[in-house]
Design a protein around this motif. Structure first.
Motif, PDB file in Angstrom:
ATOM      1  N   ASP A 122       0.847  -1.189   0.000  1.00  0.00           N
ATOM      2  CA  ASP A 122       0.000   0.000   0.000  1.00  0.00           C
ATOM      3  C   ASP A 122       0.885   1.242   0.000  1.00  0.00           C
ATOM      4  OD1 ASP A 122      -2.364  -1.359   0.020  1.00  0.00           O
ATOM      5  OD2 ASP A 122      -2.554  -1.364   2.204  1.00  0.00           O
TER       6      ASP A 122
ATOM      7  N   ASP B  87       0.711   3.996   1.647  1.00  0.00           N
ATOM      8  CA  ASP B  87       1.085   4.550   2.952  1.00  0.00           C
ATOM      9  C   ASP B  87       2.078   3.661   3.695  1.00  0.00           C
ATOM     10  OD1 ASP B  87      -1.298   2.914   3.038  1.00  0.00           O
ATOM     11  OD2 ASP B  87      -1.422   3.370   5.166  1.00  0.00           O
ATOM     12  N   ALA B  88       2.353   2.477   3.161  1.00  0.00           N
ATOM     13  CA  ALA B  88       3.341   1.601   3.798  1.00  0.00           C
ATOM     14  C   ALA B  88       4.736   1.828   3.233  1.00  0.00           C
ATOM     15  CB  ALA B  88       2.937   0.136   3.614  1.00  0.00           C
TER      16      ALA B  88
ATOM     17  N   LEU C  89      -4.915   7.589   0.436  1.00  0.00           N
ATOM     18  CA  LEU C  89      -4.389   7.964   1.760  1.00  0.00           C
ATOM     19  C   LEU C  89      -2.906   8.324   1.707  1.00  0.00           C
ATOM     20  CD1 LEU C  89      -4.862   8.051   4.884  1.00  0.00           C
ATOM     21  CD2 LEU C  89      -4.098   5.694   4.928  1.00  0.00           C
ATOM     22  N   GLY C  90      -2.573   9.463   2.310  1.00  0.00           N
ATOM     23  CA  GLY C  90      -1.173   9.823   2.477  1.00  0.00           C
ATOM     24  C   GLY C  90      -0.507  10.451   1.261  1.00  0.00           C
TER      25      GLY C  90
ATOM     26  N   ASP D 222      -4.239  13.960  -0.956  1.00  0.00           N
ATOM     27  CA  ASP D 222      -4.880  13.861   0.354  1.00  0.00           C
ATOM     28  C   ASP D 222      -4.689  15.174   1.124  1.00  0.00           C
ATOM     29  OD1 ASP D 222      -5.803  13.154   2.823  1.00  0.00           O
ATOM     30  OD2 ASP D 222      -4.474  11.457   3.133  1.00  0.00           O
TER      31      ASP D 222
ATOM     32  N   ALA E 111     -12.440  11.432   2.110  1.00  0.00           N
ATOM     33  CA  ALA E 111     -12.535   9.970   2.163  1.00  0.00           C
ATOM     34  C   ALA E 111     -11.227   9.406   1.630  1.00  0.00           C
ATOM     35  CB  ALA E 111     -13.707   9.484   1.319  1.00  0.00           C
ATOM     36  N   GLN E 112     -10.471   8.772   2.530  1.00  0.00           N
ATOM     37  CA  GLN E 112      -9.140   8.303   2.132  1.00  0.00           C
ATOM     38  C   GLN E 112      -9.156   6.808   1.853  1.00  0.00           C
ATOM     39  OE1 GLN E 112      -8.757   9.798   5.641  1.00  0.00           O
ATOM     40  NE2 GLN E 112      -7.500  11.596   5.233  1.00  0.00           N
ATOM     41  N   TYR E 113      -8.766   6.456   0.639  1.00  0.00           N
ATOM     42  CA  TYR E 113      -8.792   5.058   0.215  1.00  0.00           C
ATOM     43  C   TYR E 113      -7.388   4.486   0.178  1.00  0.00           C
ATOM     44  CZ  TYR E 113     -13.514   6.142  -1.211  1.00  0.00           C
ATOM     45  OH  TYR E 113     -14.824   6.526  -1.213  1.00  0.00           O
ATOM     46  N   LYS E 114      -7.332   3.146   0.204  1.00  0.00           N
ATOM     47  CA  LYS E 114      -6.040   2.467   0.066  1.00  0.00           C
ATOM     48  C   LYS E 114      -5.530   2.592  -1.352  1.00  0.00           C
ATOM     49  CE  LYS E 114      -5.616   0.349   4.127  1.00  0.00           C
ATOM     50  NZ  LYS E 114      -4.491   0.586   5.011  1.00  0.00           N
TER      51      LYS E 114
ATOM     52  N   SER F 150     -10.296   2.936  -6.064  1.00  0.00           N
ATOM     53  CA  SER F 150     -11.502   2.839  -5.230  1.00  0.00           C
ATOM     54  C   SER F 150     -12.185   4.189  -5.116  1.00  0.00           C
ATOM     55  CB  SER F 150     -11.142   2.341  -3.830  1.00  0.00           C
ATOM     56  OG  SER F 150     -10.602   1.057  -3.890  1.00  0.00           O
TER      57      SER F 150
END
Lengths: 266, 249
Positions: B69, B71-72, B135-136, B140, B153-156, B160
């Protein structure tokens, strides 16, 4: 300036000067960045509240639907035969058999596929073009999922009640359904309670999957803060502690309920 | 039986020696972001993939890709000295606190995707509306400034967010320009349109662990060479429908 910021300032200076922090300063840095700065702890509480609400309603929905499914799967229903000639009763039995078959199919389908996929399918497929609150989608998805597991737990509970109880109920003049409702189900609930507690705990934790559809629940709150502070894992520890708190409280409540129910054992 | 075990052990030994021999850099990235990175069959493709392959060749290290992901990615780079992040990552001051960045290699720009009939034209129109983002990402952060944290609305994955825009669950989606262009071109959904609201974008850079300045130096040197050789323009022509969109210069 709060006491937390007073503690923070010297550490901030050290970071700016690229001085190495010691163990405790590092821990304080993590806590300050991920919980105190910009009142971020409020975000965890917001997330906790969403998780709590979604879990609560999903458990209610799942238990209600699951109990219905369990009853439909009982031998009293699957092996029900009617040899009379009343056409209405014949149709009634056929409908029951159909529902029973559907219940089995439903349980197999839901238990056999990952919750994540179910959530994504419900959000992007079934409610694909309907504007609906993410939390409601979460309750529906988790409730439908939990129902399949609850059904098997409750069925096990019902089967564990001695057959004599049914016979006693019937001979006292209760009809079949009211024997089930007033005599069998309360006793089934008692023996199913530990397994149900298990399922509820699992459900609370599984709501974390809802972060995939952008619902800001507890896991997502941690994810969000992590995406702002770039801490590798501290937000997850905070979120994790809150999940633990939630499940411990639930365990305690159900334990108390079990003791209450045991009071009727003689 | 004993022979097989001995053989296995020998094989494992040989493998571990082989692995230690070549310096392998792990490329952490989120291959759900065409045209920068995506999966085509079993291959990773895209602007960033070509770029880092060229960089690795010039700088003389092996790479292996590791999908995760978005954010990872930064955490992966932070926690492992030999991991770099190449995932359409914008260089920001906050991120610089956690990782080092190479020189910027492209400034893609941010655009807003909306439903045609909604008619949003400026960021003021989006105030208080729900904005979908990954997200991130810098999208965002931009969305948060426009509409406030609770309305984002934060998606992976970015895809999405687009799907929830199609499904009316969000009012707009903010994303990097080439990515938005590419997705709209492949969706062929006439109800969506791209609006340029003049959002400020940052340069993309390669994330390198703070404890590995030698690697950072190597990468920067390779990037300079590639830029001088006109490789950026080559990539722009290959991956963006018109050269103008890339704004590589």
């Amino acid at each position: 300036m709060s006491i937390f910021e007073e503690w923070w300032l010297p550490i901030q200076t050290m970071i700016d000067n690229r001085e190495p922090l010691n163990f405790f300063q590092n821990i304080y840095k993590e806590i300050y960045m991920n919980a105190i700065k910009d009142d971020r702890w409020l975000l965890y509480l917001d997330g906790l509240w969403v998780t709590l609400q979604v879990s609560f309603f999903a458990i209610l929905a799942g238990t209600a639907l699951g109990t219905i499914l369990a009853v439909l799967r009982l031998p009293e229903v699957t092996e029900l035969k009617y040899r009379g000639t009343n056409p209405m009763k014949k149709i009634g039995v056929a409908i029951l058999h159909f529902l029973s078959g559907f219940a089995k199919f439903y349980i197999d389908l839901i238990r056999g596929t990952p919750l994540l996929l179910q959530v994504l399918i419900i959000n992007f497929g079934i409610f694909g073009s309907i504007r609906i609150e993410k939390a409601i989608i979460g309750v529906i998805a988790c409730g439908l999922n939990s129902a399949a597991y609850v059904a098997e737990i409750v069925r096990g509970g019902i089967m564990s009640v001695d057959k004599g109880q049914t016979e006693a109920g019937r001979s006292l003049g209760f009809s079949g359904p009211s024997t089930m409702l007033w005599i069998i189900l309360p006793q089934a609930a008692k023996s199913a309670l530990p397994s149900l507690c298990n399922e509820f705990i699992a459900l609370i934790k599984e709501t974390s999957i809802l972060s995939y559809i952008a619902l800001t629940e507890l896991t997502k709150a941690g994810d969000y803060i992590r995406s702002r502070t770039y801490s590798a894992f501290t937000p997850y520890i905070i979120s994790g502690a809150l999940y633990l708190l939630l499940t411990l409280i639930l365990t305690k409540l159900i334990g108390r309920m079990e003791r209450r129910l045991r009071a009727s054992d003689h | 039986m004993k022979k097989i075990v001995a053989l296995m052990l020998a094989l494992m030994l040989a493998l571990s020696v082989a692995m230690a021999a070549a310096e392998t850099i792990t490329v952490a990235f989120n291959p759900e972001y065409p045209p920068f990175e995506s999966v085509d069959g079993k291959e990773y493709v895209g602007y960033d993939v070509d770029l880092i392959k060229a960089v690795a060749e010039k700088a003389g290290f092996e790479i292996e890709f590791e999908a995760m992901d978005f954010d990872a990615v930064i955490a992966a780079v932070q926690t492992n000295k030999n991991t770099i992040g190449v995932s359409g990552i914008s260089i920001t001051e906050e991120r610089k606190l956690s990782v080092d960045f190479s020189d910027g290699y492209i400034n893609a720009g941010l655009i807003v995707i909306i439903k045609k009939d909604s008619g949003y034209a400026t960021t003021d129109d989006l105030k208080g509306k729900t904005i979908g983002v990954q997200l991130g990402t810098t999208s965002d952060f931009a969305a948060e400034e426009i509409t406030g944290q609770s309305n984002v609305a934060q998606y992976k994955t970015f895809l999405s967010a687009i799907m929830d825009l199609q499904g009316d669950k969000v009012d707009a989606v903010i994303v990097d320009k080439p990515v938005g262009m590419a997705i709209l071109a492949s969706l062929k959904d006439d109800s969506l349109e791209i609006v340029d609201m003049g959002l400020q974008a940052d340069w993309y850079g390669i994330e390198v662990n703070k404890d590995n300045p030698e690697l950072l130096e190597k990468i920067n040197a390779a990037l300079k060479e590639l830029e001088a050789a006109g490789f950026y323009e080559e990539l722009a022509v290959k991956y963006f429908s018109t050269e103008e969109e890339a704004k590589a210069e």
